[in-house]
Design a protein around this motif. Structure first.
Motif, mmCIF file in Angstrom:
data_model
loop_
_atom_site.group_PDB
_atom_site.id
_atom_site.type_symbol
_atom_site.label_atom_id
_atom_site.label_comp_id
_atom_site.label_asym_id
_atom_site.label_seq_id
_atom_site.Cartn_x
_atom_site.Cartn_y
_atom_site.Cartn_z
ATOM 1 N N VAL A 158 3.901 5.725 2.743
ATOM 2 C CA VAL A 158 3.295 4.427 3.086
ATOM 3 C C VAL A 158 3.786 3.266 2.206
ATOM 4 O O VAL A 158 4.175 2.219 2.731
ATOM 5 C CB VAL A 158 1.747 4.524 3.108
ATOM 6 C CG1 VAL A 158 1.104 3.155 3.258
ATOM 7 C CG2 VAL A 158 1.291 5.435 4.244
ATOM 8 N N PRO A 159 3.804 3.399 0.856
ATOM 9 C CA PRO A 159 4.280 2.257 0.067
ATOM 10 C C PRO A 159 5.709 1.841 0.434
ATOM 11 O O PRO A 159 6.031 0.652 0.406
ATOM 12 C CB PRO A 159 4.210 2.777 -1.386
ATOM 13 C CG PRO A 159 3.162 3.844 -1.339
ATOM 14 C CD PRO A 159 3.332 4.504 0.003
ATOM 15 N N GLN A 182 -5.290 0.737 3.098
ATOM 16 C CA GLN A 182 -4.919 2.059 2.572
ATOM 17 C C GLN A 182 -5.827 2.442 1.421
ATOM 18 O O GLN A 182 -6.035 3.616 1.145
ATOM 19 C CB GLN A 182 -3.457 2.078 2.116
ATOM 20 C CG GLN A 182 -2.459 1.789 3.217
ATOM 21 C CD GLN A 182 -2.536 2.767 4.362
ATOM 22 O OE1 GLN A 182 -3.015 3.878 4.212
ATOM 23 N NE2 GLN A 182 -2.071 2.356 5.527
ATOM 24 N N TYR A 222 3.611 12.348 -2.415
ATOM 25 C CA TYR A 222 3.987 12.859 -1.088
ATOM 26 C C TYR A 222 4.122 11.756 -0.053
ATOM 27 O O TYR A 222 4.550 11.995 1.068
ATOM 28 C CB TYR A 222 2.904 13.850 -0.593
ATOM 29 C CG TYR A 222 1.506 13.279 -0.724
ATOM 30 C CD1 TYR A 222 1.005 12.396 0.211
ATOM 31 C CD2 TYR A 222 0.716 13.574 -1.835
ATOM 32 C CE1 TYR A 222 -0.244 11.820 0.064
ATOM 33 C CE2 TYR A 222 -0.539 13.009 -1.996
ATOM 34 C CZ TYR A 222 -1.009 12.133 -1.034
ATOM 35 O OH TYR A 222 -2.234 11.553 -1.193
ATOM 36 N N CYS A 223 3.736 10.511 -0.395
ATOM 37 C CA CYS A 223 3.395 9.539 0.649
ATOM 38 C C CYS A 223 4.465 8.477 0.891
ATOM 39 O O CYS A 223 4.968 7.847 -0.037
ATOM 40 C CB CYS A 223 2.071 8.870 0.292
ATOM 41 S SG CYS A 223 1.482 7.783 1.597
ATOM 42 N N CYS A 280 0.471 -0.643 0.241
ATOM 43 C CA CYS A 280 -0.128 0.203 -0.787
ATOM 44 C C CYS A 280 0.801 0.255 -1.996
ATOM 45 O O CYS A 280 2.020 0.295 -1.840
ATOM 46 C CB CYS A 280 -0.344 1.622 -0.261
ATOM 47 S SG CYS A 280 -1.169 2.667 -1.475
ATOM 48 N N ASN A 321 0.117 2.543 -4.605
ATOM 49 C CA ASN A 321 -0.302 3.723 -5.378
ATOM 50 C C ASN A 321 0.782 4.771 -5.589
ATOM 51 O O ASN A 321 0.734 5.521 -6.549
ATOM 52 C CB ASN A 321 -1.515 4.381 -4.719
ATOM 53 C CG ASN A 321 -2.794 3.684 -5.124
ATOM 54 O OD1 ASN A 321 -2.964 3.343 -6.295
ATOM 55 N ND2 ASN A 321 -3.668 3.438 -4.180
ATOM 56 N N TYR A 322 1.700 4.868 -4.701
ATOM 57 C CA TYR A 322 2.794 5.839 -4.829
ATOM 58 C C TYR A 322 2.309 7.258 -5.104
ATOM 59 O O TYR A 322 2.713 7.888 -6.077
ATOM 60 C CB TYR A 322 3.810 5.403 -5.894
ATOM 61 C CG TYR A 322 4.601 4.208 -5.431
ATOM 62 C CD1 TYR A 322 5.700 4.372 -4.587
ATOM 63 C CD2 TYR A 322 4.230 2.917 -5.787
ATOM 64 C CE1 TYR A 322 6.400 3.278 -4.120
ATOM 65 C CE2 TYR A 322 4.933 1.816 -5.315
ATOM 66 C CZ TYR A 322 6.029 2.012 -4.491
ATOM 67 O OH TYR A 322 6.718 0.929 -4.021
ATOM 68 N N CYS A 323 1.423 7.774 -4.279
ATOM 69 C CA CYS A 323 1.120 9.211 -4.326
ATOM 70 C C CYS A 323 2.447 9.906 -4.012
ATOM 71 O O CYS A 323 3.211 9.433 -3.156
ATOM 72 C CB CYS A 323 0.055 9.558 -3.301
ATOM 73 S SG CYS A 323 -1.479 8.653 -3.609
ATOM 74 N N ARG A 368 -2.232 11.475 -8.230
ATOM 75 C CA ARG A 368 -3.474 10.918 -7.681
ATOM 76 C C ARG A 368 -4.343 10.238 -8.741
ATOM 77 O O ARG A 368 -5.311 9.543 -8.417
ATOM 78 C CB ARG A 368 -4.267 12.021 -6.968
ATOM 79 C CG ARG A 368 -3.649 12.446 -5.644
ATOM 80 C CD ARG A 368 -3.748 11.381 -4.591
ATOM 81 N NE ARG A 368 -5.100 11.248 -4.064
ATOM 82 C CZ ARG A 368 -5.434 10.375 -3.117
ATOM 83 N NH1 ARG A 368 -4.529 9.545 -2.623
ATOM 84 N NH2 ARG A 368 -6.663 10.303 -2.681
ATOM 85 N N HIS A 379 -10.031 5.228 -2.264
ATOM 86 C CA HIS A 379 -9.345 6.127 -3.198
ATOM 87 C C HIS A 379 -10.361 6.546 -4.263
ATOM 88 O O HIS A 379 -11.035 5.686 -4.840
ATOM 89 C CB HIS A 379 -8.165 5.390 -3.843
ATOM 90 C CG HIS A 379 -7.199 6.294 -4.538
ATOM 91 N ND1 HIS A 379 -7.574 7.118 -5.575
ATOM 92 C CD2 HIS A 379 -5.875 6.519 -4.338
ATOM 93 C CE1 HIS A 379 -6.517 7.808 -5.987
ATOM 94 N NE2 HIS A 379 -5.477 7.461 -5.247
HETATM 95 FE FE1 SF4 Z 1 -1.273 4.844 -0.830
HETATM 96 FE FE2 SF4 Z 1 -2.948 6.497 0.420
HETATM 97 FE FE3 SF4 Z 1 -0.308 6.947 0.513
HETATM 98 FE FE4 SF4 Z 1 -1.624 7.301 -1.774
HETATM 99 S S1 SF4 Z 1 -1.943 8.464 0.168
HETATM 100 S S2 SF4 Z 1 0.332 6.220 -1.550
HETATM 101 S S3 SF4 Z 1 -3.192 5.710 -1.684
HETATM 102 S S4 SF4 Z 1 -1.381 5.198 1.378
#
Ligand code: SF4
Ligand code: SAH
Length: 435
Positions: free
Chosen positions: A151-152, A186, A148-149, A142, A144-146, A266, A227
């Motif tokens: 995942v990236p 994602q 809080y996240c 991913c 997107n770099y939200c 977001r 998203h």
């Molecule tokens: Fe990516 Fe989803 Fe995490 Fe946002 S919430 S950074 S879209 S994985």
């Protein structure tokens, strides 16, 4: 995504001569596939690992491994706290695990691997986890770099798989008997749209859905996660026009407050979100929306929270997952003060859950009397409905039902027309219509 990774790895291990055993204590090789999205999940893995210390120290043939996001993120901590863990393998090389296990058996030395690995590989449809349903990842990572996240950081940048590779995989799964496919990513709406990592996927999700819709034998197509910022009309139209694509969109809102959405990075406002749901309902009749929410993000006031409650109540979700904010080291939000007390987070979570439940009762109640297409997913194993068939509607609602009189048996993957006779907050009950 973790479930799919586990399935693919299990298949790779079976191809290499390993067998799956029912109880962890009987295993010679024990692997934990891990998630880093919230802190609690990581704590759970640590407490599990601790339990294997004795066996690992007493049995030199036993291999204990940690794979996935947590292995990627905490490689050194895992080895330091649990020196008896012999395999640590990150998110991008898990398909090499059979080779790593062979190496550990041969040399007795640990393997730590958090680098890259193959994304494309030959999947054996015969080794799928379920006869009628399969997941397939159409993209990885991913970008997107939200705020809080994690995942990236742990799964790397968003990379789309080529359309031809996905189509071919689904074709082979359908030939083997798969009726329903769930496409994973994602942010599947951005499939093929990353400026750098989209080779062979340029047509995007609409082209992919159209391709898959033409596959013989396949009856249902689902995709997660969407998203909101990328929910373009061409995607909504592709859902409406390709009959196999189910009318269900998982589009996490996260918050209903513009201030918090901005802080979360977001890239949409509350108004954008509500406008997106209206477009979805106009273009796809009968569409059901589901979503995720985070309560207690740094700086969330009572007023911000009320705006989230408002968004949840005005949208009306088929299902909502509601999480308490959990700071993740290295993310942008980790630099903000986690200033909403845990008791307030819990209270807000309960308030949203209660609002969702009120809507569940109302929405499912309105389905009484309807005749719905239900795909059988198996038999119910719990009282008082033991032995009755279970299934899902196109909108992803759970149905418990009986076969029409004189019908012999319903198998996994059968699609039945079911008349709904009663409902509870989370379940529909009914009987298959004859003929
Ligand atoms: Fe990516 Fe989803 Fe995490 Fe946002 S919430 S950074 S879209 S994985
Ligand atoms: N890519 C998907 C899912 C990401 S993780 C998406 O963008 O929706 C799944 C859900 O976990 C997210 O939607 C979010 O609601 C939640 N989540 C992610 N990070 C979190 C954190 N630090 N604390 C609490 N919930 C979090």
């Amino acid at each position: 995504m973790n479930k799919l990774d586990s399935e693919l790895l299990q298949a790779a291990l079976r191809q290499n001569g390993l067998k799956y055993v029912a109880t962890p204590a009987d295993a010679d090789v024990l692997l934990y596939n891990t998630c880093s999205v919230r802190e609690q999940a990581e704590h759970r893995v640590f407490s599990h690992l601790g339990r294997w210390r004795k066996k690992a120290e007493a049995d030199p043939g036993f291999i204990l491994g940690v794979i996935g996001c947590m292995a990627q993120r905490l490689e050194k901590d895992i080895i330091r706290k649990f020196p008896f863990v012999q395999l640590v393998c990150g998110t991008q090389s898990f398909l090499n695990v059979p080779a790593y296990i062979a190496k550990i058996s041969e040399t007795g030395r640990s393997v730590i691997q958090t680098g890259g690995g193959p994304l494309e590989f030959e999947r054996d449809p015969a080794l799928r986890a379920q006869p009628h349903h399969a997941y397939t990842a159409i993209m990885r990572g991913c970008s997107n770099y939200c705020a809080y996240c994690i995942v990236p950081d742990v799964r790397g940048p968003e990379v789309s798989r080529p359309l031809a590779a996905v189509t071919d995989e689904v074709k082979r799964l359908a030939e083997a008997g798969v009726i329903e496919i769930t496409l994973l990513g994602q942010n599947v709406n951005a499939y093929g749209r990353h400026p750098n990592y989209n080779e062979g996927a340029e047509g995007g999700l609409p082209a992919l859905l159209e391709n898959l819709n033409a596959i013989e034998g396949l009856k249902r197509i689902r995709f997660v996660t969407s998203h909101p910022k990328d929910m373009t009309d061409d995607i909504l139209q592709a859902v409406a026009q390709n009959e196999k694509v189910c009318e269900h969109l998982h589009v996490p809102a996260q918050s209903g407050s513009d201030k918090i959405l901005r802080a979360m990075n977001r890239k949409y406002s509350r108004r954008d979100y509500l406008e997106m749901t209206e477009r979805a309902r106009q273009i796809i009749p009968d569409v059901a929306l589901s979503g995720d929410f985070i309560v207690g993000f740094p700086g969330e006031t009572e007023r911000d929270f009320q705006q989230t409650l408002f968004l949840l109540e005005t949208t009306g979700f088929q299902q909502s997952y509601i999480f308490r904010y959990s700071p993740r080291p290295g993310t942008r939000a980790a630099a903000f003060e986690d200033d909403v007390p845990d008791s307030v987070k819990r209270e807000r979570q309960q308030t949203l859950l209660a609002a969702q439940q009120r809507y569940d009762i109302k929405r499912r109640g309105l389905l009484k009397g309807a005749a719905l297409n239900v795909m059988c997913t198996g038999k119910n194993s719990a009282q008082p409905h033991e032995g009755r068939s279970m299934g899902r509607t196109r909108q992803n609602d759970i149905v418990v039902f009986d076969a029409a009189p004189k019908r012999e048996n319903i198998s996994k993957g059968d699609i039945c027309k079911v008349k709904i006779e009663s409902t509870t907050a989370l379940t529909l009950f009914g009987t298959e219509l004859a003929g």
